[in-house]
Design a protein around this motif. Sequence first.
Motif, PDB file in Angstrom:
ATOM      1  N   ALA A   8      55.321  99.364  13.992  1.00  0.00           N
ATOM      2  CA  ALA A   8      56.254  98.207  13.607  1.00  0.00           C
ATOM      3  C   ALA A   8      57.474  98.575  14.130  1.00  0.00           C
ATOM      4  O   ALA A   8      58.045  99.694  14.072  1.00  0.00           O
ATOM      5  CB  ALA A   8      56.486  97.978  11.964  1.00  0.00           C
ATOM      6  N   GLY A  10      61.325  97.615  13.762  1.00  0.00           N
ATOM      7  CA  GLY A  10      62.315  97.352  12.480  1.00  0.00           C
ATOM      8  C   GLY A  10      63.765  97.203  12.914  1.00  0.00           C
ATOM      9  O   GLY A  10      64.467  97.817  13.704  1.00  0.00           O
ATOM     10  N   TYR A  25      60.837  94.519   8.944  1.00  0.00           N
ATOM     11  CA  TYR A  25      59.873  94.794   9.800  1.00  0.00           C
ATOM     12  C   TYR A  25      59.187  93.100  10.122  1.00  0.00           C
ATOM     13  O   TYR A  25      58.434  92.761   9.117  1.00  0.00           O
ATOM     14  CB  TYR A  25      58.840  95.391   9.499  1.00  0.00           C
ATOM     15  CG  TYR A  25      59.221  96.969   9.526  1.00  0.00           C
ATOM     16  CD1 TYR A  25      59.524  97.810  10.552  1.00  0.00           C
ATOM     17  CD2 TYR A  25      59.071  97.638   8.192  1.00  0.00           C
ATOM     18  CE1 TYR A  25      59.594  99.069  10.636  1.00  0.00           C
ATOM     19  CE2 TYR A  25      59.443  99.082   8.230  1.00  0.00           C
ATOM     20  CZ  TYR A  25      59.750  99.747   9.487  1.00  0.00           C
ATOM     21  OH  TYR A  25      60.045 101.137   9.084  1.00  0.00           O
ATOM     22  N   PRO A  28      54.909  93.741  11.196  1.00  0.00           N
ATOM     23  CA  PRO A  28      54.129  94.878  11.207  1.00  0.00           C
ATOM     24  C   PRO A  28      52.573  94.729  11.572  1.00  0.00           C
ATOM     25  O   PRO A  28      52.024  93.719  11.464  1.00  0.00           O
ATOM     26  CB  PRO A  28      54.228  95.352   9.652  1.00  0.00           C
ATOM     27  CG  PRO A  28      54.423  94.033   8.839  1.00  0.00           C
ATOM     28  CD  PRO A  28      55.062  93.026   9.731  1.00  0.00           C
ATOM     29  N   LEU A 108      57.539 100.136   5.466  1.00  0.00           N
ATOM     30  CA  LEU A 108      56.722  99.871   6.004  1.00  0.00           C
ATOM     31  C   LEU A 108      55.333  99.449   5.198  1.00  0.00           C
ATOM     32  O   LEU A 108      54.873  98.396   5.650  1.00  0.00           O
ATOM     33  CB  LEU A 108      56.210 100.668   7.631  1.00  0.00           C
ATOM     34  CG  LEU A 108      55.043 100.282   8.370  1.00  0.00           C
ATOM     35  CD1 LEU A 108      55.189  98.832   8.563  1.00  0.00           C
ATOM     36  CD2 LEU A 108      54.860 101.151   9.619  1.00  0.00           C
ATOM     37  N   HIS A 111      55.919  96.433   3.242  1.00  0.00           N
ATOM     38  CA  HIS A 111      55.892  95.400   4.042  1.00  0.00           C
ATOM     39  C   HIS A 111      54.339  95.194   4.418  1.00  0.00           C
ATOM     40  O   HIS A 111      53.868  93.754   4.275  1.00  0.00           O
ATOM     41  CB  HIS A 111      56.344  95.458   5.519  1.00  0.00           C
ATOM     42  CG  HIS A 111      58.034  95.334   5.416  1.00  0.00           C
ATOM     43  ND1 HIS A 111      58.784  96.232   4.888  1.00  0.00           N
ATOM     44  CD2 HIS A 111      58.493  94.066   5.981  1.00  0.00           C
ATOM     45  CE1 HIS A 111      60.079  95.322   4.952  1.00  0.00           C
ATOM     46  NE2 HIS A 111      59.697  94.214   6.003  1.00  0.00           N
TER      47      HIS A 111
END
Length: 344
Positions: A8, A10, A25, A28, A108, A111
């Motif tokens: 990802a 970000g 993000y 992702p 991450l 997310h």
Amino acid sequence: MSNHFSLALGIGTQNLAGDWLEVYYPNPILHPEPALVAVFAEQLGYTGGNQAIALSTSQCAALGKALRDAGFAEPGALAEQLQHSSRPLVVTLLETDDAPITTPGAYLKLHLLSHRLVKPHEVVLAGLFPLLPNVAWTNQGAIDIQELPQRQLQARLRGEDLQVFSVDKFPIMTNYVVPTGVRIADTARVRLGAYIGEGTTVMHEGFINFNAGTAGTSMVEGRISAGVFVGKGSDLGGGCSTMGTLSGGGNIVISVGEGCLIGANAGIGIPLGDRCTVEAGLYITAGLKVALLDEHDNQIGIVKARELANQPDLLFRRNSQTGAIECKTNKSAIALNEMLHAHN
């Protein structure tokens, strides 16, 4: 490059010492193509493993062009957008789904859950808490707690009010992602890392923690703790309604089957099968002794509640005269199930 777990781009916030406070993000990617990972590796010098790589705006421009030239239009367009950022940028690459080792890596994984790319308990979150700094979430973004007094003073000197909405390790999910097909009455009560299924309504007093949530159509009027995953509601049952507390935590996995009803001020510490009902005000813990009743309300045995875990069509109630916890076949749920099968 070999198959990777996630990748990802970000944009985030750092404190004055350069430590990450949070990362957003926009898109992702779960299980990115090896060719996509190879472009990132060539541009950033990535050689494998789970890493969070700081990214400059000039690197973003070059990365965006390389991605487009390789046929990856969407991540290429995102990289080109990020080159205009005034905030710190990061690329997080997770070769394996191991315990997170960086704050960007932890964000991450949260997310991935809220984007519905993975479900609760499908991703390793061990060691997550120490990687999430306790942050002041304000109308000016995330602020390090130690830096907050000076930021408040600076705001006042400019004639501004710095509003602190919460002090927590977890941000509001909807400040990062709003899943499709949901209603959330009070967004502050849903944390990033919650999985909110299509058709879910979270009422004002509903709360959903990280690594928890609903698989589909559900009405949430109580608390869904970390580790709890609620199944879809049935077509004729009006969805799965949770008005009490659903508690997980640790290594405990609390799942709730389809078409269940957890009454007001009730709660569970065991997984429920489909079409189960827990009476209002009743909390079912794993070690609780439960009297089993037959269809004539005669007691046929006593078991610990954990022995009834994942069993369908059960009604849990408290005897108003003796105070005993009882369990019997949930006839209304069985009738509903028979109707559904007949209809299908």
